[in-house]
Design a protein around this motif. Structure first.
Motif, PDB file in Angstrom:
ATOM      1  N   ARG A   1     -10.857  15.343   4.602  1.00  0.00           N
ATOM      2  CA  ARG A   1     -12.279  15.018   4.655  1.00  0.00           C
ATOM      3  C   ARG A   1     -12.743  14.224   3.432  1.00  0.00           C
ATOM      4  O   ARG A   1     -13.804  13.635   3.461  1.00  0.00           O
ATOM      5  CB  ARG A   1     -13.103  16.308   4.755  1.00  0.00           C
ATOM      6  N   ARG A   2     -11.930  14.218   2.381  1.00  0.00           N
ATOM      7  CA  ARG A   2     -12.263  13.450   1.187  1.00  0.00           C
ATOM      8  C   ARG A   2     -11.474  12.144   1.176  1.00  0.00           C
ATOM      9  O   ARG A   2     -10.293  12.121   1.546  1.00  0.00           O
ATOM     10  CB  ARG A   2     -11.985  14.258  -0.079  1.00  0.00           C
ATOM     11  N   MET A   3     -12.112  11.073   0.738  1.00  0.00           N
ATOM     12  CA  MET A   3     -11.501   9.752   0.822  1.00  0.00           C
ATOM     13  C   MET A   3     -10.237   9.646  -0.019  1.00  0.00           C
ATOM     14  O   MET A   3      -9.201   9.149   0.449  1.00  0.00           O
ATOM     15  CB  MET A   3     -12.521   8.692   0.386  1.00  0.00           C
ATOM     16  N   VAL A   4     -10.288  10.111  -1.269  1.00  0.00           N
ATOM     17  CA  VAL A   4      -9.131   9.953  -2.143  1.00  0.00           C
ATOM     18  C   VAL A   4      -7.964  10.812  -1.665  1.00  0.00           C
ATOM     19  O   VAL A   4      -6.801  10.398  -1.735  1.00  0.00           O
ATOM     20  CB  VAL A   4      -9.514  10.294  -3.598  1.00  0.00           C
ATOM     21  N   ARG A   5      -8.250  11.998  -1.166  1.00  0.00           N
ATOM     22  CA  ARG A   5      -7.165  12.832  -0.635  1.00  0.00           C
ATOM     23  C   ARG A   5      -6.541  12.188   0.595  1.00  0.00           C
ATOM     24  O   ARG A   5      -5.319  12.287   0.803  1.00  0.00           O
ATOM     25  CB  ARG A   5      -7.685  14.234  -0.296  1.00  0.00           C
ATOM     26  N   LEU A   6      -7.337  11.535   1.413  1.00  0.00           N
ATOM     27  CA  LEU A   6      -6.778  10.821   2.555  1.00  0.00           C
ATOM     28  C   LEU A   6      -5.851   9.699   2.089  1.00  0.00           C
ATOM     29  O   LEU A   6      -4.751   9.514   2.620  1.00  0.00           O
ATOM     30  CB  LEU A   6      -7.895  10.263   3.427  1.00  0.00           C
ATOM     31  N   LEU A   7      -6.288   8.935   1.073  1.00  0.00           N
ATOM     32  CA  LEU A   7      -5.432   7.875   0.537  1.00  0.00           C
ATOM     33  C   LEU A   7      -4.168   8.458  -0.091  1.00  0.00           C
ATOM     34  O   LEU A   7      -3.093   7.839  -0.023  1.00  0.00           O
ATOM     35  CB  LEU A   7      -6.207   7.058  -0.493  1.00  0.00           C
TER      36      LEU A   7
ATOM     37  N   TRP B   1      -2.526  11.336   0.814  1.00  0.00           N
ATOM     38  CA  TRP B   1      -1.584  11.712   1.860  1.00  0.00           C
ATOM     39  C   TRP B   1      -1.062  10.479   2.594  1.00  0.00           C
ATOM     40  O   TRP B   1       0.091  10.454   3.048  1.00  0.00           O
ATOM     41  CB  TRP B   1      -2.232  12.690   2.831  1.00  0.00           C
ATOM     42  N   SER B   2      -1.894   9.458   2.687  1.00  0.00           N
ATOM     43  CA  SER B   2      -1.419   8.196   3.250  1.00  0.00           C
ATOM     44  C   SER B   2      -0.297   7.612   2.398  1.00  0.00           C
ATOM     45  O   SER B   2       0.678   7.062   2.922  1.00  0.00           O
ATOM     46  CB  SER B   2      -2.586   7.205   3.345  1.00  0.00           C
ATOM     47  N   SER B   3      -0.417   7.741   1.068  1.00  0.00           N
ATOM     48  CA  SER B   3       0.638   7.209   0.198  1.00  0.00           C
ATOM     49  C   SER B   3       1.943   7.982   0.359  1.00  0.00           C
ATOM     50  O   SER B   3       3.024   7.417   0.208  1.00  0.00           O
ATOM     51  CB  SER B   3       0.176   7.244  -1.262  1.00  0.00           C
ATOM     52  N   VAL B   4       1.841   9.275   0.682  1.00  0.00           N
ATOM     53  CA  VAL B   4       3.052  10.048   0.972  1.00  0.00           C
ATOM     54  C   VAL B   4       3.738   9.480   2.214  1.00  0.00           C
ATOM     55  O   VAL B   4       4.969   9.299   2.252  1.00  0.00           O
ATOM     56  CB  VAL B   4       2.704  11.531   1.173  1.00  0.00           C
ATOM     57  N   ALA B   5       2.946   9.190   3.251  1.00  0.00           N
ATOM     58  CA  ALA B   5       3.519   8.593   4.461  1.00  0.00           C
ATOM     59  C   ALA B   5       4.099   7.211   4.171  1.00  0.00           C
ATOM     60  O   ALA B   5       5.174   6.857   4.679  1.00  0.00           O
ATOM     61  CB  ALA B   5       2.443   8.502   5.548  1.00  0.00           C
ATOM     62  N   GLN B   6       3.401   6.421   3.352  1.00  0.00           N
ATOM     63  CA  GLN B   6       3.900   5.085   3.020  1.00  0.00           C
ATOM     64  C   GLN B   6       5.227   5.166   2.270  1.00  0.00           C
ATOM     65  O   GLN B   6       6.070   4.272   2.399  1.00  0.00           O
ATOM     66  CB  GLN B   6       2.863   4.335   2.180  1.00  0.00           C
ATOM     67  N   ALA B   7       5.421   6.228   1.480  1.00  0.00           N
ATOM     68  CA  ALA B   7       6.704   6.406   0.807  1.00  0.00           C
ATOM     69  C   ALA B   7       7.831   6.515   1.828  1.00  0.00           C
ATOM     70  O   ALA B   7       8.948   6.017   1.604  1.00  0.00           O
ATOM     71  CB  ALA B   7       6.661   7.649  -0.078  1.00  0.00           C
ATOM     72  N   GLY B   8       7.558   7.176   2.951  1.00  0.00           N
ATOM     73  CA  GLY B   8       8.569   7.261   3.997  1.00  0.00           C
ATOM     74  C   GLY B   8       8.924   5.905   4.571  1.00  0.00           C
ATOM     75  O   GLY B   8      10.109   5.593   4.794  1.00  0.00           O
ATOM     76  N   TYR B   9       7.916   5.067   4.806  1.00  0.00           N
ATOM     77  CA  TYR B   9       8.189   3.719   5.304  1.00  0.00           C
ATOM     78  C   TYR B   9       8.993   2.908   4.286  1.00  0.00           C
ATOM     79  O   TYR B   9       9.827   2.079   4.659  1.00  0.00           O
ATOM     80  CB  TYR B   9       6.882   2.985   5.604  1.00  0.00           C
ATOM     81  N   LEU B  10       8.734   3.141   3.000  1.00  0.00           N
ATOM     82  CA  LEU B  10       9.458   2.422   1.958  1.00  0.00           C
ATOM     83  C   LEU B  10      10.938   2.800   1.924  1.00  0.00           C
ATOM     84  O   LEU B  10      11.809   1.939   1.737  1.00  0.00           O
ATOM     85  CB  LEU B  10       8.829   2.718   0.592  1.00  0.00           C
ATOM     86  N   LEU B  11      11.215   4.088   2.094  1.00  0.00           N
ATOM     87  CA  LEU B  11      12.589   4.566   1.972  1.00  0.00           C
ATOM     88  C   LEU B  11      13.399   4.380   3.248  1.00  0.00           C
ATOM     89  O   LEU B  11      14.634   4.382   3.197  1.00  0.00           O
ATOM     90  CB  LEU B  11      12.579   6.053   1.601  1.00  0.00           C
TER      91      LEU B  11
END
Length: 504
Positions: free
Chosen positions: A300-306, A308-318
């Motif tokens: 529900r918070r913008m920065v927390r969404l970004l 957790w999104s960065s955690v997902a983006q790490a998967g795409y990177l690896l």
């Protein structure tokens, strides 16, 4: 020992910038603008020096320092290292621009802030050219250690102190795991230079079981820097508790540093055990993208969404690197192609993530990203800021008009299919669809009608909702440059892939 001082020039300039910030703060007390200006000059000079050294390499193509033999150099200056150093310097300069309103308020001590930012950049510049385990780990920790203090540097902010402690504790554990892995690798091979590790592992098959265990631990420890599962839980708390400019730098510079370190260890040093290295990265990729996307759905918070999104983006990177290495690496050309795709995705991600944080700073100020509902009607109040945020979020989702993210996803899937990892390409595609849910939800909120303002206690006048935040021109420049670069990258994906080919 052979030392080429020209190869060390970007490091010298970055370190001198840190000293300059302290001296100006000491000699010109009360003049915050002088400290900010001197630091900005030093960061720009670091980027220019890195580019100049990279362009001046000549026919040799590289310069070396701290060498004991032809392939036993601790530091190498080549086009790839120059590009890494320049990218980090530009990120630091952008973070400083976003920090100007915060520094002017006096909530943050300007001298210490600029000093720590420049110290972090010094480690990042060394990281790009590191070619032994000691230099690599020390450079990575030098990049990270100042960030512990920057996260909690805001005066009177309890959330910042909590975020800094969380970041520190998880980082210490991850570093200990990485050092244990490095120790096992050294025990198995007797070498610290990446080329020596690869050669020893290839010539002594009986040492491979110990080498495999060491590589798995080393890669798992380094995964902390990219916020990959299982070393990911620090990211939401740290990003949300840190000043937003620090969160912007942490989410981009730390991620880029982690990618560089994983490439050096997984590909250069891990040649004899490519399958083990790749399988480790592939598992981390699947867990990261799945956990990151599923948890982001509930934020529900913008920065927390970004975060957790960065955690997902790490998967795409690896994913592409892990898939190809797990298949045995096949040919050097195939490995080079996947490395280029990974670096290109990292570049796309860094630009889009920084643009998202810059837009949040422009919309909310430097201290708190707020709830997602606070952004209702932003497209009506600040259409340009909303446009930048839309470009960044749709790019991270892989949708137009954020074409940079679209081509990044395509590059990753193409690399996976080229490496005969169709199963992982399916996982990436499914997770990209899951990611659409929360990215599109935020974008829709930007264009929704503002919520009715509640009546404040003891007053008949309505409270202001979504009032325009006044930011200085440095923030506007940072937002504009990030948006322009994100758009231009979207129209030049082939050029980005060619640039990333330097890392082959």
């Amino acid at each position: 020992m052979r030392i080429d001082q020209v190869a060390l020039l970007p490091t010298y300039v970055a370190a001198a910038t840190a000293v300059l910030a302290l001296l100006v703060d000491l000699l010109v007390p009360g003049r915050r603008g002088a400290v900010i200006g001197a630091t900005a000059f030093g960061l720009a000079a670091t980027a220019a020096t890195a580019i100049g050294v990279g362009l001046g390499l000549g026919d040799a193509g590289r310069r070396t320092a701290f060498c004991f033999g032809p392939d036993q150099c601790s530091l190498v200056s080549d086009p790839a290292a120059a590009a890494v150093g320049a990218a980090f310097a530009v990120l630091a300069l952008g973070a400083l621009a976003l920090s100007v309103p915060l520094l002017r308020t006096g909530e943050v001590p300007v001298g210490e802030y600029c000093f720590l930012l420049a110290c972090s950049l010094t480690g990042a510049v060394v990281l790009g050219g590191a070619r032994d385990l000691i230099t690599l780990i020390v450079a990575l920790e030098t990049l990270t250690l100042p960030l512990y203090l920057l996260v909690g540097i805001r005066r009177g902010a309890a959330t910042g102190a909590s975020a800094a402690v969380t970041f520190f504790v998880v980082s210490v554990v991850s570093t200990a795991v990485a050092l244990l892995g490095a120790g096992l690798v050294y025990t198995a091979t007797g070498g610290l230079h990446l080329a020596d590790i690869a050669h020893a592992g290839a010539s002594a098959p009986e040492l491979r079981p110990l080498l495999k265990v060491g590589m798995v631990l080393l890669l798992a420890g380094l995964a902390f820097k990219v916020a990959a599962v299982p070393a990911h839980a620090w990211a939401p708390t740290t990003y949300d508790g840190a000043p937003l400019p620090v969160a912007a730098y942490l989410s981009t510079a730390s991620k880029l540093g982690g990618v560089v370190a994983l490439l050096l260890v997984g590909v250069v040093a891990g040649g004899p055990v490519l399958a083990t290295s790749g399988l480790t990265l592939a598992v981390l990729a699947v867990l990261s993208m799945t956990v990151g996307n599923l948890v982001a759905l509930r934020q529900r918070r913008m920065v927390r969404l970004l975060a957790w999104s960065s955690v997902a983006q790490a998967g795409y990177l690896l994913a592409p690197l892990g898939a190809l290495l797990a298949s045995g690496g096949r040919t050097p050309d195939a490995i080079g192609l996947v490395v280029a795709a990974t670096v290109a995705y990292a570049l796309f991600y860094v630009v889009l993530e920084f643009a998202a944080f810059a837009a949040v700073v422009a919309a909310r100020g430097s201290t708190d990203g707020g709830d997602i509902t606070d952004y209702r009607g932003l497209a009506r109040r600040s259409p340009w800021v909303a446009a930048v945020l839309v470009i960044a979020l749709t790019g991270l989702a892989g949708l137009p008009p954020g074409l940079a993210g679209l081509f990044a996803k395509v590059a990753v899937v193409r690399a996976l299919l080229g490496g005969d990892a169709a199963w992982l390409a399916v996982v990436v595609a499914l997770n990209a669809v899951i990611g659409l849910a929360y990215y599109v939800r935020v974008v829709a909120t930007l264009f929704a009608a503002p919520a009715a303002a509640p009546l404040p206690p003891d007053s008949a006048a309505p409270a202001s909702v979504g009032a325009q935040v006044r930011v200085g021109w440095p923030v506007g420049v940072a937002v504009g440059v990030a948006a322009v670069v994100a758009v231009l990258l979207g129209f030049a994906p082939q050029g980005v892939l060619e640039l990333a080919a330097f890392f082959r």
